[in-house]
Design a protein around this motif. Structure first.
Motif, short mmCIF file in Angstrom:
data_model
loop_
_atom_site.label_atom_id
_atom_site.label_comp_id
_atom_site.label_asym_id
_atom_site.label_seq_id
_atom_site.Cartn_x
_atom_site.Cartn_y
_atom_site.Cartn_z
N ARG A 129 0.85 -1.19 0.00
CA ARG A 129 0.00 0.00 0.00
C ARG A 129 0.88 1.24 0.00
NH1 ARG A 129 -5.12 0.33 -0.70
NH2 ARG A 129 -5.53 1.58 1.16
N ALA A 130 0.66 2.14 -0.95
CA ALA A 130 1.47 3.37 -1.04
C ALA A 130 1.30 4.20 0.22
CB ALA A 130 1.07 4.18 -2.27
N ARG A 131 2.40 4.77 0.68
CA ARG A 131 2.35 5.65 1.83
C ARG A 131 3.26 6.84 1.58
NH1 ARG A 131 4.42 2.98 7.10
NH2 ARG A 131 4.27 5.15 7.76
N GLU A 132 3.05 7.88 2.35
CA GLU A 132 3.84 9.09 2.17
C GLU A 132 5.27 8.87 2.67
OE1 GLU A 132 3.72 13.82 3.54
OE2 GLU A 132 2.10 12.44 4.05
N SER A 133 6.24 9.20 1.82
CA SER A 133 7.64 9.07 2.22
C SER A 133 8.00 10.17 3.21
CB SER A 133 8.55 9.15 1.00
OG SER A 133 9.90 9.22 1.39
N ARG A 134 8.88 9.81 4.15
CA ARG A 134 9.33 10.80 5.13
C ARG A 134 10.76 11.23 4.90
NH1 ARG A 134 6.48 7.09 9.64
NH2 ARG A 134 7.33 5.54 8.19
N ASP A 135 11.28 10.93 3.70
CA ASP A 135 12.67 11.29 3.37
C ASP A 135 12.89 12.79 3.36
OD1 ASP A 135 13.84 8.83 3.20
OD2 ASP A 135 13.69 8.65 1.02
N VAL A 166 23.20 8.89 15.55
CA VAL A 166 22.23 7.88 15.13
C VAL A 166 21.25 8.38 14.06
CG1 VAL A 166 22.38 6.70 17.35
CG2 VAL A 166 20.59 8.41 17.00
N MET A 167 21.22 9.67 13.81
CA MET A 167 20.25 10.19 12.84
C MET A 167 20.40 9.58 11.45
SD MET A 167 17.78 12.48 13.58
CE MET A 167 17.71 13.88 12.45
N PRO A 168 21.62 9.43 10.90
CA PRO A 168 21.71 8.83 9.57
C PRO A 168 21.13 7.41 9.52
CG PRO A 168 23.76 9.94 10.12
CD PRO A 168 22.93 9.92 11.37
N MET A 169 21.38 6.63 10.56
CA MET A 169 20.83 5.28 10.61
C MET A 169 19.30 5.32 10.71
SD MET A 169 19.45 3.06 13.12
CE MET A 169 20.25 3.43 14.70
N LEU A 170 18.76 6.20 11.54
CA LEU A 170 17.31 6.28 11.69
C LEU A 170 16.65 6.73 10.39
CD1 LEU A 170 17.21 7.84 15.26
CD2 LEU A 170 16.29 5.60 14.62
N ARG A 171 17.25 7.70 9.72
CA ARG A 171 16.68 8.15 8.45
C ARG A 171 16.74 7.03 7.41
NH1 ARG A 171 15.11 13.12 7.14
NH2 ARG A 171 15.51 14.89 8.53
N ALA A 172 17.85 6.30 7.39
CA ALA A 172 17.96 5.18 6.44
C ALA A 172 16.90 4.12 6.73
CB ALA A 172 19.37 4.58 6.52
N ASP A 173 16.70 3.83 8.01
CA ASP A 173 15.71 2.82 8.38
C ASP A 173 14.30 3.26 8.00
OD1 ASP A 173 17.70 1.24 9.40
OD2 ASP A 173 16.99 1.24 11.46
N PHE A 174 14.00 4.53 8.17
CA PHE A 174 12.67 5.00 7.79
C PHE A 174 12.48 4.95 6.28
CE2 PHE A 174 12.01 6.17 12.10
CZ PHE A 174 10.64 6.40 12.26
N SER A 175 13.56 5.11 5.52
CA SER A 175 13.44 4.95 4.07
C SER A 175 13.04 3.52 3.73
CB SER A 175 14.78 5.29 3.39
OG SER A 175 15.04 6.66 3.48
N ILE A 176 13.63 2.55 4.43
CA ILE A 176 13.25 1.16 4.22
C ILE A 176 11.82 0.92 4.69
CG2 ILE A 176 13.70 -1.20 5.01
CD1 ILE A 176 16.67 -0.60 4.81
#
Length: 253
Positions: A129-135, A166-176
Motif C-alpha cells: 500500500r502506497a504511503r507518504e515518504s518521510r525522506d 544515530v540520525m543517519p541510521m534512523l533516516r535510512a531505516d525510515f526509508s526502508i
C-alpha cells in the motif's frame, strides 16, 4: 558443553542449538538492533533456535553505513543467511523488519527457493500500500516524528552528539520502512500482530496483510501502542509460541 555464541556480526546474539528443529529469524524495527530480541529464545519451545538479525549502522555495527534501500540490503543479507537455511525456518518482523521479511520471501519465491514455514509480521501496515515518504522531512520534523513513535530512548534526544550519531541510521531505516513492495502474494501463511491503540498502524491496514498470502492468514491483537513488544511482551511471546507450534509441531510445546 554449550555451543559457542556466534561471532558473525549479522547474528551477534545467536546461540547455536544443534537439536533445533526450526530457526526463527527476527528482523528489528527502525533504529532497533539484535538486542531487542534478547531473552526471547528462552520463552520459545526447546526445538526452536532464535536468530536475531543485526543490520549495519547500530549497536556493535554502528560505524558501518546503514542501508537505505531494500534490494542492496537483501543482496548483502542472503549470503550470510544461506548457511542457516539447512533447517525449516520462520520469519518474524517488527515494523520496518516486516518489509525485509516479506521482500526476502517474495525474492525467494520468484526463484523457486525454499520459503519460510510462516511469517509473523508485527506493528506494520501491509507494504504493498502506497504511503507518504518521510525522506524529505527536515531534522526538526524528523525528530518530532521519532518522539511520536516513542521508541527512541529519552537520553538520545538529551544529547546532541548522540542524536547526530544515530540520525543517519534512523533516516535510512525510515526509508526502508516507507518502501512499497509488490502486491505479490506469497505461498506461506502470514500472521499479523497489532494493537487497536497503535495510532501508526490502523487496524484496516494491518488486516490488508491478508492480500499478501495465498495461504492461511490470521491477525492477533495486543494491548499497548506501537511498541507493544515491550509492554505486552509475555502475551506476544505466548502468541508467537502458538504460531510456531502450529507451523512446526516437531518443535515441542
Amino acid at each position: 558443553m554449550r555451543p559457542a555464541a556466534s561471532t558473525n556480526p549479522w547474528f551477534p546474539t545467536r546461540q547455536p542449538n544443534p537439536n533445533a528443529r526450526l530457526r526463527v529469524f527476527c528482523f528489528p524495527f527502525a533504529g532497533g538492533g539484535a538486542s531487542v530480541y534478547n531473552g526471547w529464545g528462552s520463552s520459545l519451545p526447546a526445538g526452536v533456535e532464535l536468530v536475531s538479525v543485526q543490520l549495519p549502522g547500530r549497536e556493535r555495527r554502528i560505524m558501518e553505513a546503514p542501508f537505505r534501500q531494500i534490494p542492496p540490503l537483501l543482496d548483502a543479507l542472503e549470503p550470510v543467511l544461506a548457511p542457516l537455511l539447512d533447517k525449516p525456518f520462520v520469519f518474524f518482523g517488527y515494523s520496518m523488519g516486516t518489509r525485509v521479511a516479506l521482500a526476502l520471501t517474495q525474492r525467494w519465491q520468484s526463484r523457486g527457493a525454499p520459503l519460510p514455514l510462516g511469517m509473523v509480521v508485527a506493528a506494520a501496515g501491509a507494504p504493498h500500500r502506497a504511503r507518504e515518504s518521510r525522506d524529505d522531512l527536515n531534522d526538526a520534523a524528523f525528530i518530532e516524528l521519532l518522539r511520536k513513535y516513542e521508541g527512541t530512548p529519552a537520553e538520545v534526544f538529551a544529547h546532541k552528539e548522540l542524536l547526530d550519531m544515530v540520525m543517519p541510521m534512523l533516516r535510512a531505516d525510515f526509508s526502508i520502512a516507507d518502501s512499497v513492495l509488490p502486491a505479490l502474494p506469497v505461498r506461506c501463511p502470514i500472521t499479523a500482530f497489532g494493537s487497536h491503540t497503535d495510532s501508526h498502524v490502523p487496524m484496516p491496514e494491518l488486516e490488508r496483510w491478508s492480500e499478501l498470502t495465498t495461504s492461511d492468514f490470521r491477525s492477533r491483537h495486543f494491548p499497548g501502542t506501537h511498541f507493544f513488544l515491550r509492554t505486552a511482551r509475555e502475551q506476544l511471546l505466548a502468541a508467537l509460541r502458538e504460531e510456531l507450534v502450529r507451523w512446526c509441531p516437531e518443535v515441542g510445546p
